[in-house]
Design a protein around this motif. Sequence first.
Motif, PDB file in Angstrom:
ATOM      1  N   LEU A 102       2.087   2.723  15.717  1.00 22.92           N
ATOM      2  CA  LEU A 102       1.745   3.193  14.374  1.00 22.92           C
ATOM      3  C   LEU A 102       2.559   2.384  13.370  1.00 22.92           C
ATOM      4  O   LEU A 102       3.781   2.492  13.324  1.00 22.92           O
ATOM      5  CB  LEU A 102       2.084   4.681  14.222  1.00 22.92           C
ATOM      6  N   ASP A 103       1.871   1.568  12.574  1.00 21.87           N
ATOM      7  CA  ASP A 103       2.554   0.727  11.598  1.00 21.87           C
ATOM      8  C   ASP A 103       2.381   1.314  10.204  1.00 21.87           C
ATOM      9  O   ASP A 103       1.310   1.836   9.856  1.00 21.87           O
ATOM     10  CB  ASP A 103       1.993  -0.696  11.630  1.00 21.87           C
ATOM     11  N   GLY A 104       3.427   1.217   9.387  1.00 18.84           N
ATOM     12  CA  GLY A 104       3.408   1.820   8.067  1.00 18.84           C
ATOM     13  C   GLY A 104       2.260   1.367   7.202  1.00 18.84           C
ATOM     14  O   GLY A 104       1.561   2.182   6.583  1.00 18.84           O
ATOM     15  N   ASP A 105       2.034   0.069   7.117  1.00 20.22           N
ATOM     16  CA  ASP A 105       0.952  -0.450   6.278  1.00 20.22           C
ATOM     17  C   ASP A 105      -0.408  -0.027   6.809  1.00 20.22           C
ATOM     18  O   ASP A 105      -1.307   0.348   6.042  1.00 20.22           O
ATOM     19  CB  ASP A 105       1.028  -1.971   6.196  1.00 20.22           C
ATOM     20  N   ASN A 106      -0.587  -0.082   8.131  1.00 23.74           N
ATOM     21  CA  ASN A 106      -1.887   0.252   8.716  1.00 23.74           C
ATOM     22  C   ASN A 106      -2.250   1.718   8.480  1.00 23.74           C
ATOM     23  O   ASN A 106      -3.402   2.049   8.181  1.00 23.74           O
ATOM     24  CB  ASN A 106      -1.876  -0.042  10.217  1.00 23.74           C
ATOM     25  N   VAL A 107      -1.268   2.610   8.604  1.00 22.59           N
ATOM     26  CA  VAL A 107      -1.537   4.029   8.424  1.00 22.59           C
ATOM     27  C   VAL A 107      -1.958   4.332   6.986  1.00 22.59           C
ATOM     28  O   VAL A 107      -2.798   5.199   6.735  1.00 22.59           O
ATOM     29  CB  VAL A 107      -0.294   4.859   8.818  1.00 22.59           C
ATOM     30  N   ARG A 108      -1.405   3.603   6.027  1.00 25.01           N
ATOM     31  CA  ARG A 108      -1.749   3.840   4.625  1.00 25.01           C
ATOM     32  C   ARG A 108      -3.153   3.353   4.269  1.00 25.01           C
ATOM     33  O   ARG A 108      -3.654   3.648   3.179  1.00 25.01           O
ATOM     34  CB  ARG A 108      -0.712   3.181   3.708  1.00 25.01           C
ATOM     35  N   HIS A 109      -3.807   2.637   5.162  1.00 29.43           N
ATOM     36  CA  HIS A 109      -5.201   2.248   4.929  1.00 29.43           C
ATOM     37  C   HIS A 109      -6.161   3.394   5.227  1.00 29.43           C
ATOM     38  O   HIS A 109      -7.307   3.365   4.767  1.00 29.43           O
ATOM     39  CB  HIS A 109      -5.572   1.042   5.807  1.00 29.43           C
ATOM     40  N   GLY A 110      -5.721   4.390   6.012  1.00 27.65           N
ATOM     41  CA  GLY A 110      -6.624   5.465   6.390  1.00 27.65           C
ATOM     42  C   GLY A 110      -6.026   6.837   6.193  1.00 27.65           C
ATOM     43  O   GLY A 110      -6.211   7.473   5.153  1.00 27.65           O
ATOM     44  N   LEU A 111      -5.261   7.300   7.190  1.00 26.62           N
ATOM     45  CA  LEU A 111      -4.725   8.655   7.185  1.00 26.62           C
ATOM     46  C   LEU A 111      -3.971   8.987   5.903  1.00 26.62           C
ATOM     47  O   LEU A 111      -4.120  10.072   5.334  1.00 26.62           O
ATOM     48  CB  LEU A 111      -3.798   8.839   8.400  1.00 26.62           C
ATOM     49  N   ASN A 112      -3.175   8.050   5.414  1.00 23.81           N
ATOM     50  CA  ASN A 112      -2.313   8.313   4.261  1.00 23.81           C
ATOM     51  C   ASN A 112      -2.702   7.501   3.028  1.00 23.81           C
ATOM     52  O   ASN A 112      -1.856   7.218   2.175  1.00 23.81           O
ATOM     53  CB  ASN A 112      -0.851   8.043   4.628  1.00 23.81           C
ATOM     54  N   LYS A 113      -3.974   7.163   2.907  1.00 21.28           N
ATOM     55  CA  LYS A 113      -4.403   6.343   1.777  1.00 21.28           C
ATOM     56  C   LYS A 113      -4.309   7.100   0.455  1.00 21.28           C
ATOM     57  O   LYS A 113      -4.309   6.490  -0.620  1.00 21.28           O
ATOM     58  CB  LYS A 113      -5.836   5.848   1.998  1.00 21.28           C
ATOM     59  N   ASP A 114      -4.215   8.420   0.514  1.00 19.44           N
ATOM     60  CA  ASP A 114      -4.123   9.220  -0.710  1.00 19.44           C
ATOM     61  C   ASP A 114      -2.701   9.341  -1.230  1.00 19.44           C
ATOM     62  O   ASP A 114      -2.483   9.915  -2.302  1.00 19.44           O
ATOM     63  CB  ASP A 114      -4.673  10.626  -0.449  1.00 19.44           C
ATOM     64  N   LEU A 115      -1.723   8.797  -0.510  1.00 20.87           N
ATOM     65  CA  LEU A 115      -0.319   8.949  -0.895  1.00 20.87           C
ATOM     66  C   LEU A 115       0.206   7.719  -1.617  1.00 20.87           C
ATOM     67  O   LEU A 115      -0.127   6.589  -1.258  1.00 20.87           O
ATOM     68  CB  LEU A 115       0.545   9.221   0.344  1.00 20.87           C
ATOM     69  N   GLY A 116       1.043   7.961  -2.617  1.00 19.11           N
ATOM     70  CA  GLY A 116       1.701   6.871  -3.322  1.00 19.11           C
ATOM     71  C   GLY A 116       3.087   6.625  -2.759  1.00 19.11           C
ATOM     72  O   GLY A 116       3.336   6.841  -1.562  1.00 19.11           O
ATOM     73  N   PHE A 117       4.012   6.214  -3.642  1.00 22.11           N
ATOM     74  CA  PHE A 117       5.352   5.864  -3.178  1.00 22.11           C
ATOM     75  C   PHE A 117       6.437   6.642  -3.916  1.00 22.11           C
ATOM     76  O   PHE A 117       7.591   6.226  -3.932  1.00 22.11           O
ATOM     77  CB  PHE A 117       5.578   4.354  -3.322  1.00 22.11           C
ATOM     78  N   THR A 118       6.052   7.778  -4.509  1.00 21.57           N
ATOM     79  CA  THR A 118       7.080   8.654  -5.058  1.00 21.57           C
ATOM     80  C   THR A 118       7.862   9.262  -3.900  1.00 21.57           C
ATOM     81  O   THR A 118       7.430   9.209  -2.738  1.00 21.57           O
ATOM     82  CB  THR A 118       6.463   9.784  -5.905  1.00 21.57           C
ATOM     83  N   GLU A 119       8.990   9.861  -4.213  1.00 19.80           N
ATOM     84  CA  GLU A 119       9.806  10.452  -3.154  1.00 19.80           C
ATOM     85  C   GLU A 119       9.028  11.542  -2.418  1.00 19.80           C
ATOM     86  O   GLU A 119       9.075  11.643  -1.191  1.00 19.80           O
ATOM     87  CB  GLU A 119      11.091  11.017  -3.757  1.00 19.80           C
ATOM     88  N   ALA A 120       8.286  12.369  -3.176  1.00 17.14           N
ATOM     89  CA  ALA A 120       7.504  13.437  -2.548  1.00 17.14           C
ATOM     90  C   ALA A 120       6.425  12.856  -1.636  1.00 17.14           C
ATOM     91  O   ALA A 120       6.187  13.362  -0.528  1.00 17.14           O
ATOM     92  CB  ALA A 120       6.877  14.325  -3.617  1.00 17.14           C
ATOM     93  N   ASP A 121       5.754  11.784  -2.088  1.00 15.45           N
ATOM     94  CA  ASP A 121       4.703  11.162  -1.272  1.00 15.45           C
ATOM     95  C   ASP A 121       5.288  10.516  -0.020  1.00 15.45           C
ATOM     96  O   ASP A 121       4.673  10.536   1.055  1.00 15.45           O
ATOM     97  CB  ASP A 121       3.943  10.122  -2.093  1.00 15.45           C
ATOM     98  N   ARG A 122       6.463   9.937  -0.137  1.00 16.11           N
ATOM     99  CA  ARG A 122       7.102   9.324   1.034  1.00 16.11           C
ATOM    100  C   ARG A 122       7.461  10.380   2.068  1.00 16.11           C
ATOM    101  O   ARG A 122       7.326  10.153   3.274  1.00 16.11           O
ATOM    102  CB  ARG A 122       8.363   8.563   0.606  1.00 16.11           C
ATOM    103  N   ILE A 123       7.929  11.529   1.590  1.00 15.33           N
ATOM    104  CA  ILE A 123       8.251  12.617   2.516  1.00 15.33           C
ATOM    105  C   ILE A 123       6.999  13.080   3.238  1.00 15.33           C
ATOM    106  O   ILE A 123       6.990  13.280   4.455  1.00 15.33           O
ATOM    107  CB  ILE A 123       8.915  13.778   1.746  1.00 15.33           C
ATOM    108  N   GLU A 124       5.898  13.248   2.500  1.00 15.53           N
ATOM    109  CA  GLU A 124       4.644  13.687   3.107  1.00 15.53           C
ATOM    110  C   GLU A 124       4.098  12.618   4.060  1.00 15.53           C
ATOM    111  O   GLU A 124       3.539  12.937   5.117  1.00 15.53           O
ATOM    112  CB  GLU A 124       3.619  13.996   2.018  1.00 15.53           C
ATOM    113  N   ASN A 125       4.282  11.352   3.718  1.00 13.10           N
ATOM    114  CA  ASN A 125       3.854  10.246   4.586  1.00 13.10           C
ATOM    115  C   ASN A 125       4.519  10.356   5.958  1.00 13.10           C
ATOM    116  O   ASN A 125       3.857  10.277   7.001  1.00 13.10           O
ATOM    117  CB  ASN A 125       4.207   8.919   3.916  1.00 13.10           C
TER     118      ASN A 125
END
Length: 641
Positions: free
Chosen positions: A505-528
């Motif tokens: 599971l790679d960070g960039d790859n996961v953000r293309h699908g499962l976590n594409k709705d998350l940004g890079f705020t502290e709260a979003d990083r925690i949820e990621n």
Amino acid sequence: MAQDTSGNSVYQTEALIAEDIDSYLETHQHKTMLRFITCGSVDDGKSTLIGRLLYDSKMIFEDQLDALSADSKKVGTQGQEIDFALLVDGLAAEREQGITIDVAYRFFNTEKRKFIVADCPGHEQYTRNMVTGASTADLAVILIDARKGVLVQTRRHSYLCHLIGIKNIVLAVNKMDLVDYDQARFDAIVADYAKFASEIGIESFTALPISGFKGDNITAAPSEKTPWYVGPSLVEHLEGVAVLSEVASQKPFRMPVQWVNRPNLDFRGFSGLIATGSVKPGDAVRALPSGKTSTVKSIVTYDGDLEEAIAGQAVTITLDDEIDCSRGDVLCVADNPPETADQFEATLVWLNDEDLHVGRGYWLKLGTQTVSATVQQPKHRVDVNTMDELAAKTLSLNDIGVAEVYADKALVFESYADNRTLGGFILVDKITNATVAAGMLNFSLRRSQNVHWQASDITREHHASMKNQTPRVLWFTGLSGSGKSTIANEVEKKLALMNRHTFLLDGDNVRHGLNKDLGFTEADRIENIRRIGEVAKLMTDAGLIVLTAFISPFRAERQMVREMLEGHEFVEIFVDTPLEVAEERDVKGLYKKARAGNLKNFTGIDSPYEAPEAPEITVNTVEMSPEEAANYIIDKILPLK
């Protein structure tokens, strides 16, 4: 034989004195205890009132009086010999500034009752101290300066008292001597407060005109200065109010189990403090969350077995049956048990200088239960000055808000309005062990009752045995550009050559699908990271060796994932690369954008990275090539079965 003036012998006199002492001690021992707080705005006279109560109840020693007289002369007391506030303001800073900072607890008693009073600070910045003092109170004395009327802090403290569940409110209009004991002024203040109280849900309160400085309407004697007032004095009212333990005894039996008392093989009892209700030998009880039932065999105390125990008593209960029950469970009446759930709506009072981290795992302590829990984005926070509900993304120091709380396992609970013990909780930071919030459970979420875990006949152990390996989560963490993804890829290739079943599971790859709705705020990083942890857990249930390559900058979130997994399945691998080296590599140009201000919340630049304190494996990419690092990691994690 020597005789006293009454004609009794010395021995008879001593016997009478001893009898009087025994009688006094017996009476004093069985007095009820009332806990109350004084609160209100700054300089409303809270400390002076408590000092007056201590003075009038003869709770001050001669040496204290001498010291206080000397201190009073230093600060000036308008001709009064003693500044009563100095009896309570114990901190040097409090005496210097003439304000209350910390919660001061004082004890005094009258002929009818014992009292513990908490002097709570009036400044807004010390609201968390006020909440601490109010959490165990039976009654609140809210003071108002007769010259100033209802102020912002009067409203704030009234709201907090109501929020915390204090039913008995005394409105003490103080400093009546400074308005010439004017009844019209008193009536106007009471009417103003009554209007506000009804808006926030306070159903009733008792209003008294007093002067802490002069002593009017404080003790039993009515003041001649207020002939228009025909109600009780403050002390008379305090002596007659029902205490929490008396009210709690009328409710169904509840006792959180503090520990299992097993001194030998012949005795097994469950010890704790009875929160509500009463219990007798022969009563049918239920242990939650297991739901197992039994009958009370005996109620054991240090002074002997009891025929009945009530709320407020610490006891050990033995049962007729050997049922599963341990610390954190709750013994209750069998036919009227409390609820169990893992998702709630709660009201939070934030007590920490650091803001709420939405989605971060905190320890939630409710009675004797401790679970891991996360707080979702608040539904709103309350402006206690206007009672408006305001939108909020987080909670800051002294904020009061309503949010959903998710626990990692079911809690035995009741709403805070019905049961303080099973409805009130604290949140504790897992890293610093600081208490960050006080909370009150409002109700469980319906979905927590509708969603149940579906058991599978094929267990995670069977999945692992089919693959002939032990599941692992190899969690690579480090700065952007440290080499996490490269090394993780090398490790997976080597494991594949060993016929191991893996998934990367790679960070960039996961953000293309499962976590594409998350940004890079502290709260979003925690949820990621939370989502990745849940996915990794499912993969280990399938028997896989999971490799994850994420910056995952916060220790708390890495710890959260560790706690999701079984045993030693979580292996933290710190890819230790200095910031300057990672920035030199900057393959994706991210550091350059961050330095230019075009990429906000970038780890290492304007967002912190918390390096692991005790990782299972550390690799230094300055000293090792990716292949050398991969070989080192493989050697460390073997054998895998």
